[in-house]
Design a protein around this motif. Structure first.
Motif, PDB file in Angstrom:
ATOM      1  N   GLU A  72      -4.790 -14.181  -0.949  1.00 23.69           N
ATOM      2  CA  GLU A  72      -4.427 -13.513   0.274  1.00 23.69           C
ATOM      3  C   GLU A  72      -3.327 -12.467   0.080  1.00 23.69           C
ATOM      4  OE1 GLU A  72      -2.026 -14.370   4.504  1.00 23.69           O
ATOM      5  OE2 GLU A  72      -3.155 -15.950   3.532  1.00 23.69           O
ATOM      6  N   ALA A  73      -2.560 -12.619  -0.788  1.00 23.95           N
ATOM      7  CA  ALA A  73      -1.559 -11.368  -1.122  1.00 23.95           C
ATOM      8  C   ALA A  73      -2.333 -10.367  -1.867  1.00 23.95           C
ATOM      9  CB  ALA A  73      -0.424 -12.177  -1.924  1.00 23.95           C
ATOM     10  N   VAL A  74      -2.969 -10.748  -2.888  1.00 22.48           N
ATOM     11  CA  VAL A  74      -3.919  -9.534  -3.339  1.00 22.48           C
ATOM     12  C   VAL A  74      -4.877  -8.790  -2.656  1.00 22.48           C
ATOM     13  CG1 VAL A  74      -5.586  -9.145  -5.145  1.00 22.48           C
ATOM     14  CG2 VAL A  74      -3.814 -10.674  -5.556  1.00 22.48           C
ATOM     15  N   THR A  75      -5.496  -9.631  -1.689  1.00 23.00           N
ATOM     16  CA  THR A  75      -6.396  -8.954  -0.525  1.00 23.00           C
ATOM     17  C   THR A  75      -5.318  -8.043   0.327  1.00 23.00           C
ATOM     18  OG1 THR A  75      -7.687 -10.842  -0.941  1.00 23.00           O
ATOM     19  CG2 THR A  75      -7.853  -9.270   1.193  1.00 23.00           C
ATOM     20  N   LYS A  76      -4.299  -8.403   0.807  1.00 19.62           N
ATOM     21  CA  LYS A  76      -3.418  -7.390   1.725  1.00 19.62           C
ATOM     22  C   LYS A  76      -2.898  -6.221   0.920  1.00 19.62           C
ATOM     23  CE  LYS A  76      -1.732 -10.553   5.227  1.00 19.62           C
ATOM     24  NZ  LYS A  76      -0.394 -11.235   5.626  1.00 19.62           N
ATOM     25  N   THR A  77      -2.431  -6.545  -0.383  1.00 19.41           N
ATOM     26  CA  THR A  77      -1.980  -5.313  -1.109  1.00 19.41           C
ATOM     27  C   THR A  77      -3.191  -4.517  -1.283  1.00 19.41           C
ATOM     28  OG1 THR A  77      -0.436  -6.710  -2.141  1.00 19.41           O
ATOM     29  CG2 THR A  77      -0.922  -4.690  -3.175  1.00 19.41           C
ATOM     30  N   LEU A  78      -4.330  -4.764  -1.659  1.00 20.08           N
ATOM     31  CA  LEU A  78      -5.450  -3.861  -2.070  1.00 20.08           C
ATOM     32  C   LEU A  78      -5.925  -3.256  -0.666  1.00 20.08           C
ATOM     33  CD1 LEU A  78      -7.582  -5.768  -4.366  1.00 20.08           C
ATOM     34  CD2 LEU A  78      -5.866  -3.935  -5.119  1.00 20.08           C
ATOM     35  N   LYS A  79      -6.015  -3.825   0.428  1.00 21.39           N
ATOM     36  CA  LYS A  79      -6.313  -3.241   1.660  1.00 21.39           C
ATOM     37  C   LYS A  79      -5.348  -2.209   1.922  1.00 21.39           C
ATOM     38  CE  LYS A  79      -9.012  -6.674   4.406  1.00 21.39           C
ATOM     39  NZ  LYS A  79      -8.717  -7.372   5.720  1.00 21.39           N
ATOM     40  N   GLY A  82      -2.693  -0.272  -2.405  1.00 28.13           N
ATOM     41  CA  GLY A  82      -1.658  -0.585  -3.674  1.00 28.13           C
ATOM     42  C   GLY A  82      -2.594  -1.332  -4.411  1.00 28.13           C
ATOM     43  N   LYS A  83      -1.772  -1.725  -5.671  1.00 26.25           N
ATOM     44  CA  LYS A  83      -2.375  -2.602  -6.808  1.00 26.25           C
ATOM     45  C   LYS A  83      -1.441  -3.403  -7.149  1.00 26.25           C
ATOM     46  CE  LYS A  83      -1.658   0.816 -10.335  1.00 26.25           C
ATOM     47  NZ  LYS A  83      -2.251   1.875 -11.444  1.00 26.25           N
ATOM     48  N   VAL A  84      -1.997  -4.667  -7.790  1.00 25.13           N
ATOM     49  CA  VAL A  84      -1.470  -5.592  -8.021  1.00 25.13           C
ATOM     50  C   VAL A  84      -1.264  -5.813  -9.581  1.00 25.13           C
ATOM     51  CG1 VAL A  84      -1.140  -8.223  -8.031  1.00 25.13           C
ATOM     52  CG2 VAL A  84      -1.767  -7.127  -6.104  1.00 25.13           C
ATOM     53  N   THR A  85      -0.161  -5.708 -10.285  1.00 28.33           N
ATOM     54  CA  THR A  85      -0.043  -5.730 -12.000  1.00 28.33           C
ATOM     55  C   THR A  85       0.477  -6.973 -12.035  1.00 28.33           C
ATOM     56  OG1 THR A  85       0.096  -3.392 -11.813  1.00 28.33           O
ATOM     57  CG2 THR A  85       0.619  -4.627 -13.810  1.00 28.33           C
ATOM     58  N   LEU A  86      -0.375  -7.773 -13.222  1.00 27.27           N
ATOM     59  CA  LEU A  86       0.321  -8.975 -13.689  1.00 27.27           C
ATOM     60  C   LEU A  86       0.374  -8.901 -15.156  1.00 27.27           C
ATOM     61  CD1 LEU A  86      -1.922 -11.708 -11.907  1.00 27.27           C
ATOM     62  CD2 LEU A  86       0.353 -10.958 -11.270  1.00 27.27           C
ATOM     63  N   VAL A  87       1.491  -8.580 -15.708  1.00 26.02           N
ATOM     64  CA  VAL A  87       1.905  -8.274 -17.126  1.00 26.02           C
ATOM     65  C   VAL A  87       1.281  -9.310 -17.867  1.00 26.02           C
ATOM     66  CG1 VAL A  87       3.616  -7.563 -18.721  1.00 26.02           C
ATOM     67  CG2 VAL A  87       3.925  -6.809 -16.340  1.00 26.02           C
ATOM     68  N   GLY A  88       0.509  -8.689 -18.875  1.00 28.50           N
ATOM     69  CA  GLY A  88      -0.471  -9.503 -20.004  1.00 28.50           C
ATOM     70  C   GLY A  88      -1.587 -10.111 -19.438  1.00 28.50           C
ATOM     71  N   PHE A  89      -1.927  -9.834 -17.964  1.00 30.74           N
ATOM     72  CA  PHE A  89      -3.051 -10.567 -17.386  1.00 30.74           C
ATOM     73  C   PHE A  89      -4.029  -9.360 -17.165  1.00 30.74           C
ATOM     74  CE2 PHE A  89      -5.777 -12.338 -14.136  1.00 30.74           C
ATOM     75  CZ  PHE A  89      -6.351 -13.173 -14.625  1.00 30.74           C
ATOM     76  N   GLY A  90      -3.568  -8.602 -16.265  1.00 30.98           N
ATOM     77  CA  GLY A  90      -4.309  -7.394 -15.881  1.00 30.98           C
ATOM     78  C   GLY A  90      -3.953  -6.722 -14.495  1.00 30.98           C
ATOM     79  N   THR A  91      -4.807  -5.983 -13.938  1.00 26.45           N
ATOM     80  CA  THR A  91      -4.296  -4.946 -12.731  1.00 26.45           C
ATOM     81  C   THR A  91      -5.526  -5.285 -11.760  1.00 26.45           C
ATOM     82  OG1 THR A  91      -3.016  -3.803 -14.073  1.00 26.45           O
ATOM     83  CG2 THR A  91      -3.464  -2.704 -11.984  1.00 26.45           C
ATOM     84  N   PHE A  92      -5.271  -5.419 -10.675  1.00 29.73           N
ATOM     85  CA  PHE A  92      -6.115  -5.206  -9.507  1.00 29.73           C
ATOM     86  C   PHE A  92      -6.013  -4.130  -9.015  1.00 29.73           C
ATOM     87  CE2 PHE A  92      -5.720  -9.863 -10.148  1.00 29.73           C
ATOM     88  CZ  PHE A  92      -6.667 -10.336 -10.205  1.00 29.73           C
TER      89      PHE A  92
END
Length: 131
Positions: A72-79, A82-92
């Motif tokens: 839900e948090a990733v979806t809201k941010t992308l809507k 914005g973008k979601v960055t998890l250092v070491g994992f990746g970026t949505f």
């Protein structure tokens, strides 16, 4: 040699060349469809929740709530653009796909495909290195 294929839902007879017959005689069971193998390499949501609950030492209900909250948090941010960055994992992130012409595969007619926004994931360095 004839073999009945039931793994794909196909029920028919196939004739094999002599070289293939020898191989098939050595291997008693074989699978034709690749989707049978994809099950071993694909994790669904229930399996992910079970793995999270096992590793974190929480119940499956709590793991499900945590995963739903993350999604839900990733979806809201992308809507919101914005973008979601998890250092070491990746970026949505969200990218814009331009309008384009395509073809109807049944008729071959040219159709217009509307522009749209699509979600994108780019793996980070650590994740890429582990693969």
């Amino acid at each position: 040699m004839r073999a009945t294929l039931t793994t794909c839902g196909f029920q028919g007879k196939i004739r094999y060349p002599k070289k293939v017959k020898k191989i098939l005689l050595a291997i008693k069971t074989f699978y034709i469809c690749s989707h049978k193998y994809l099950k071993y390499f694909t994790m669904n949501k229930a399996e992910l929740i079970a793995k999270i609950s096992e590793d974190a030492g929480v119940t499956k209900t709590q793991a499900n709530a945590a995963l739903d909250s993350f999604i839900e948090a990733v979806t809201k941010t992308l809507k919101g653009g914005g973008k979601v960055t998890l250092v070491g994992f990746g970026t949505f992130s969200v990218t814009k796909r331009a309008a384009r012409n395509g073809r109807n595969p049944q008729t071959g007619a040219v159709i217009k495909i509307k522009a749209k926004k699509v979600a994108k994931f780019k793996a980070g360095k650590e994740l890429s290195a582990k693969l």
